[in-house]
Design a protein around this motif. Structure first.
Motif, PDB file in Angstrom:
ATOM      1  N   SER A  64       8.459  -5.741 -19.581  1.00 26.98           N
ATOM      2  CA  SER A  64       8.897  -6.403 -20.818  1.00 26.98           C
ATOM      3  C   SER A  64       9.711  -7.640 -20.467  1.00 26.98           C
ATOM      4  O   SER A  64      10.120  -7.828 -19.302  1.00 26.98           O
ATOM      5  N   GLY A  65      10.011  -8.412 -21.515  1.00 27.49           N
ATOM      6  CA  GLY A  65      10.801  -9.617 -21.316  1.00 27.49           C
ATOM      7  C   GLY A  65      12.227  -9.302 -20.897  1.00 27.49           C
ATOM      8  O   GLY A  65      12.781  -9.931 -19.992  1.00 27.49           O
ATOM      9  N   THR A  66      12.815  -8.329 -21.554  1.00 27.60           N
ATOM     10  CA  THR A  66      14.218  -8.037 -21.252  1.00 27.60           C
ATOM     11  C   THR A  66      14.370  -7.531 -19.824  1.00 27.60           C
ATOM     12  O   THR A  66      15.338  -7.858 -19.135  1.00 27.60           O
ATOM     13  N   GLU A  67      13.398  -6.769 -19.344  1.00 28.10           N
ATOM     14  CA  GLU A  67      13.459  -6.308 -17.947  1.00 28.10           C
ATOM     15  C   GLU A  67      13.319  -7.483 -16.980  1.00 28.10           C
ATOM     16  O   GLU A  67      13.920  -7.475 -15.902  1.00 28.10           O
ATOM     17  N   ALA A  68      12.489  -8.451 -17.351  1.00 31.57           N
ATOM     18  CA  ALA A  68      12.328  -9.626 -16.493  1.00 31.57           C
ATOM     19  C   ALA A  68      13.655 -10.381 -16.406  1.00 31.57           C
ATOM     20  O   ALA A  68      14.056 -10.857 -15.337  1.00 31.57           O
ATOM     21  N   VAL A  69      14.368 -10.447 -17.546  1.00 32.17           N
ATOM     22  CA  VAL A  69      15.660 -11.146 -17.560  1.00 32.17           C
ATOM     23  C   VAL A  69      16.698 -10.350 -16.758  1.00 32.17           C
ATOM     24  O   VAL A  69      17.486 -10.935 -15.997  1.00 32.17           O
ATOM     25  N   GLU A  70      16.701  -9.021 -16.898  1.00 32.82           N
ATOM     26  CA  GLU A  70      17.629  -8.207 -16.085  1.00 32.82           C
ATOM     27  C   GLU A  70      17.414  -8.493 -14.599  1.00 32.82           C
ATOM     28  O   GLU A  70      18.362  -8.661 -13.838  1.00 32.82           O
ATOM     29  N   ALA A  75      20.374 -18.576 -28.083  1.00 31.16           N
ATOM     30  CA  ALA A  75      19.346 -18.113 -27.140  1.00 31.16           C
ATOM     31  C   ALA A  75      18.968 -16.674 -27.432  1.00 31.16           C
ATOM     32  O   ALA A  75      19.787 -15.891 -27.929  1.00 31.16           O
ATOM     33  N   PHE A  76      17.737 -16.321 -27.094  1.00 32.09           N
ATOM     34  CA  PHE A  76      17.348 -14.906 -27.138  1.00 32.09           C
ATOM     35  C   PHE A  76      16.735 -14.553 -25.792  1.00 32.09           C
ATOM     36  O   PHE A  76      15.760 -15.160 -25.359  1.00 32.09           O
ATOM     37  N   HIS A  77      17.352 -13.559 -25.130  1.00 31.22           N
ATOM     38  CA  HIS A  77      16.840 -13.152 -23.816  1.00 31.22           C
ATOM     39  C   HIS A  77      16.493 -11.674 -23.770  1.00 31.22           C
ATOM     40  O   HIS A  77      16.074 -11.183 -22.724  1.00 31.22           O
ATOM     41  N   GLY A  78      16.687 -10.942 -24.879  1.00 24.16           N
ATOM     42  CA  GLY A  78      16.359  -9.522 -24.889  1.00 24.16           C
ATOM     43  C   GLY A  78      17.572  -8.697 -25.291  1.00 24.16           C
ATOM     44  O   GLY A  78      18.653  -9.237 -25.530  1.00 24.16           O
ATOM     45  N   LYS A  79      17.396  -7.376 -25.338  1.00 22.21           N
ATOM     46  CA  LYS A  79      18.444  -6.537 -25.907  1.00 22.21           C
ATOM     47  C   LYS A  79      18.937  -5.426 -24.981  1.00 22.21           C
ATOM     48  O   LYS A  79      19.691  -4.567 -25.429  1.00 22.21           O
ATOM     49  N   VAL A 102      18.270 -20.421 -19.472  1.00 22.32           N
ATOM     50  CA  VAL A 102      17.900 -21.220 -20.640  1.00 22.32           C
ATOM     51  C   VAL A 102      16.419 -21.042 -20.966  1.00 22.32           C
ATOM     52  O   VAL A 102      15.603 -20.829 -20.066  1.00 22.32           O
ATOM     53  N   GLU A 103      16.100 -21.077 -22.254  1.00 18.21           N
ATOM     54  CA  GLU A 103      14.688 -21.141 -22.670  1.00 18.21           C
ATOM     55  C   GLU A 103      14.297 -22.622 -22.741  1.00 18.21           C
ATOM     56  O   GLU A 103      15.095 -23.422 -23.242  1.00 18.21           O
ATOM     57  N   PRO A 104      13.089 -22.984 -22.346  1.00 17.61           N
ATOM     58  CA  PRO A 104      12.686 -24.396 -22.465  1.00 17.61           C
ATOM     59  C   PRO A 104      12.690 -24.864 -23.917  1.00 17.61           C
ATOM     60  O   PRO A 104      13.070 -25.993 -24.218  1.00 17.61           O
ATOM     61  N   VAL A 108      14.905 -20.104 -15.791  1.00 19.42           N
ATOM     62  CA  VAL A 108      14.210 -20.536 -16.992  1.00 19.42           C
ATOM     63  C   VAL A 108      13.483 -19.329 -17.580  1.00 19.42           C
ATOM     64  O   VAL A 108      12.681 -18.687 -16.900  1.00 19.42           O
ATOM     65  N   ASP A 109      13.812 -19.030 -18.828  1.00 16.09           N
ATOM     66  CA  ASP A 109      13.216 -17.875 -19.503  1.00 16.09           C
ATOM     67  C   ASP A 109      11.965 -18.339 -20.259  1.00 16.09           C
ATOM     68  O   ASP A 109      12.047 -18.909 -21.345  1.00 16.09           O
ATOM     69  N   GLU A 110      10.812 -18.094 -19.632  1.00 19.19           N
ATOM     70  CA  GLU A 110       9.519 -18.508 -20.218  1.00 19.19           C
ATOM     71  C   GLU A 110       8.812 -17.315 -20.856  1.00 19.19           C
ATOM     72  O   GLU A 110       7.575 -17.319 -20.978  1.00 19.19           O
ATOM     73  N   VAL A 111       9.583 -16.303 -21.244  1.00 15.40           N
ATOM     74  CA  VAL A 111       8.976 -15.106 -21.832  1.00 15.40           C
ATOM     75  C   VAL A 111       8.133 -15.476 -23.053  1.00 15.40           C
ATOM     76  O   VAL A 111       7.022 -14.972 -23.244  1.00 15.40           O
ATOM     77  N   GLN A 112       8.644 -16.376 -23.878  1.00  9.87           N
ATOM     78  CA  GLN A 112       7.902 -16.752 -25.094  1.00  9.87           C
ATOM     79  C   GLN A 112       7.090 -18.036 -24.900  1.00  9.87           C
ATOM     80  O   GLN A 112       6.022 -18.198 -25.465  1.00  9.87           O
ATOM     81  N   THR A 113       7.622 -18.959 -24.086  1.00  8.31           N
ATOM     82  CA  THR A 113       6.979 -20.278 -23.947  1.00  8.31           C
ATOM     83  C   THR A 113       5.866 -20.290 -22.899  1.00  8.31           C
ATOM     84  O   THR A 113       5.045 -21.215 -22.900  1.00  8.31           O
TER      85      THR A 113
HETATM   86  C1  PLP Z   1      12.698 -15.991 -24.575  1.00  8.75           C
HETATM   87  C2  PLP Z   1      12.703 -14.499 -24.635  1.00  8.75           C
HETATM   88  N1  PLP Z   1      13.230 -13.794 -23.630  1.00  8.75           N
HETATM   89  C3  PLP Z   1      13.250 -12.447 -23.639  1.00  8.75           C
HETATM   90  C4  PLP Z   1      12.725 -11.742 -24.691  1.00  8.75           C
HETATM   91  C5  PLP Z   1      12.761 -10.238 -24.688  1.00  8.75           C
HETATM   92  O1  PLP Z   1      11.479  -9.747 -24.521  1.00  8.75           O
HETATM   93  P1  PLP Z   1      11.149  -8.209 -24.854  1.00  8.75           P
HETATM   94  O2  PLP Z   1      11.241  -8.049 -26.334  1.00  8.75           O
HETATM   95  O3  PLP Z   1       9.764  -8.007 -24.295  1.00  8.75           O
HETATM   96  O4  PLP Z   1      12.152  -7.391 -24.143  1.00  8.75           O
HETATM   97  C6  PLP Z   1      12.168 -12.434 -25.775  1.00  8.75           C
HETATM   98  C7  PLP Z   1      11.627 -11.703 -26.939  1.00  8.75           C
HETATM   99  O5  PLP Z   1      11.390 -12.232 -27.989  1.00  8.75           O
HETATM  100  C8  PLP Z   1      12.159 -13.845 -25.751  1.00  8.75           C
HETATM  101  O6  PLP Z   1      11.640 -14.560 -26.755  1.00  8.75           O
END
Ligand code: PLP
Length: 433
Positions: free
Chosen positions: A128-134, A155-159, A207-209, A240-245
């Motif tokens: 998942s995205g949040t695990e990638a950020v962790e 910013a949104f990086h996960g929960k 940062v998200e792009p 750089v958090d490219e989870v969404q971009t």
């Molecule tokens: C930029 C970004 N990073 C991290 C996340 C978290 O991803 P996930 O919901 O898969 O944990 C999101 C989710 O919207 C996101 O947009």
């Protein structure tokens, strides 16, 4: 009326009865407030199947998916190449033994290194995205021997706890405090604020792009290059958090390519699984990897991460993105869509502030979040799925599959305009009361 597969197990029930049953079970066993909100918003339909840009509910209603799973469905739903790769792998070995070598993982990591910006070469796979950020945050701390992190407001990086600490909206953080010490959120697009927050203790700036959940907020053209420079000067890493971009969403393979910025660490998820299997990734340079994994290759691990199933899906997703020119389609369709939305904004200056975006990551900012909610409800009623951005409810986002056709975009535009007419009529009737 078409009845879909899971209705066959309940043939004696009508679609209304099934919907009510699902609502009741959500209320009792999943999340009562969520289901109440879905009802208010007109989203109380039970989804049944999906293909390309279309999601179908159990009543057989079709919706053009302009939310795209928050960026998951870049290839559309159930892209045949991904489905075929996944089906083949299912019959061989879906999950890794975690003891032997895993060829799909090796192939995907090689492919990611080929397409990633700068010197990103090594990949850690997660789900998942949040695990990638962790992973990114832990890797940054260990590689630098420093503790602190600078992130941005909105910013949104996960929960999960680390990603949540970096996330820039207090509402999601307050109930869980104390979070991780040493994190600070500075105003987005403000290089001076970032410069004053960075210190010899700073491990990374994350940062998200383009801020996605923050309301599709674009950086000033010099913001990301200046952050890059700042990190280099201070010995901090740029995450750089490219989870969404990532993977074509913004009209480039990766968002940072718009500004020629090479990150030290990059996170991916969402579109990486091809819209079929959950997959996340954290990439970094050889130098960083050496500092983290050389002595103990198990310092950061995941049981499910890097499964054969996820990796064949990821490989197929990247191959389709490249072979079908989805990055270019995103840029061209995004330009068309955005220009049309900008002229809609001019037609409704009392309701709409602006339309902005890059590629098929587009946001329309409303003057009021209540009107945005009215418009979203009307759109779903008329067959278009849209949603507001999580940290900025004034903004409706349009993030359809990159395979969306111009005809479908035109239908979305008509539906959006009709939703604005509907909102105008409601507002007028309220004024008259
Ligand atoms: C930029 C970004 N990073 C991290 C996340 C978290 O991803 P996930 O919901 O898969 O944990 C999101 C989710 O919207 C996101 O947009």
């Amino acid at each position: 009326m078409e009845y879909h597969h899971f209705m066959q197990s309940a043939k004696h029930l009508t679609s209304d009865q099934i919907t009510q049953d699902v609502i009741d079970k959500y209320s009792r066993y999943v999340n009562p407030t969520q289901v109440a909100l879905l009802k208010i918003g007109g989203f109380d339909h039970v989804e049944s199947q999906a293909s390309g840009c279309i999601v179908t509910d159990i009543e057989g209603n079709n919706y053009i998916d302009c939310l795209g799973g928050y960026g998951v469905f870049s290839l559309g739903h159930r892209h045949p190449a991904v489905i075929e790769a996944v089906k083949r792998q299912l019959d061989l070995m879906p999950l890794a033994s975690k003891t032997f070598l895993n060829k799909p993982l090796a192939d995907l990591a090689e492919k990611l290194a080929e397409i990633a910006p700068g010197d990103l070469q090594y990949t850690f796979m997660c789900n998942s995205g949040t695990e990638a950020v962790e992973a990114a945050l832990k890797i940054a701390r260990m590689a630098t021997g420093r503790t602190d992190v600078v992130a941005t407001i909105g910013a949104f990086h996960g929960k999960t706890m680390g990603a949540l600490t970096a996330t820039g909206r207090e509402q999601y953080k307050i109930p869980f405090k104390p979070l991780i010490p040493g994190f600070v959120n500075v105003p987005w697009n403000d290089i001076d604020a970032a410069a004053s927050a960075i210190s010899p203790k700073t491990a990374a700036v994350i940062v998200e792009p383009v801020q996605g959940e923050g309301g599709i907020r674009l950086p000033h053209p010099d913001y990301l290059p200046a952050l890059r420079e700042l990190c280099t000067q201070h010995g901090a890493l740029l995450i750089v958090d490219e989870v969404q971009t990532g993977l074509g969403r913004t009209g480039k393979m990766f968002g940072v390519e718009h500004w020629n910025v090479a990150p030290d660490i990059m996170t991916l998820a969402k579109a990486l699984g091809g819209g079929v299997v959950p997959a996340g990734a954290c990439m970094a340079t050889p130098d960083i990897w050496d500092k983290v994994f050389r002595v103990n290759p198990f310092i950061h691990t995941s049981t499910f991460g890097g499964s054969e199933l996820a990796c064949v899906a990821g490989l197929a997703a990247i191959e389709v993105t490249l072979s079908d020119g989805l990055v270019e389609k995103s840029a061209a369709n995004g330009k068309y869509f955005l220009e049309k939305l900008q002229s809609v904004c001019q037609q409704y200056p009392a309701l709409l502030v602006e339309a902005r975006g890059l590629g098929l990551m587009i946001g329309v900012e409303f003057a009021s979040d209540d009107v945005a909610k009215l418009a979203i409800g009307s759109m779903v009623h008329n067959g278009v799925i849209a949603a507001y951005t999580l940290n900025n409810p004034n903004v409706i986002r349009f993030e359809p599959p990159l395979v969306i056709t111009q005809e479908q975009i035109d239908t979305v535009l008509q539906t959006f305009t009709a939703s604005l007419e509907y909102a105008t009529a409601i507002l007028r009737s309220l004024e008259e009361e």
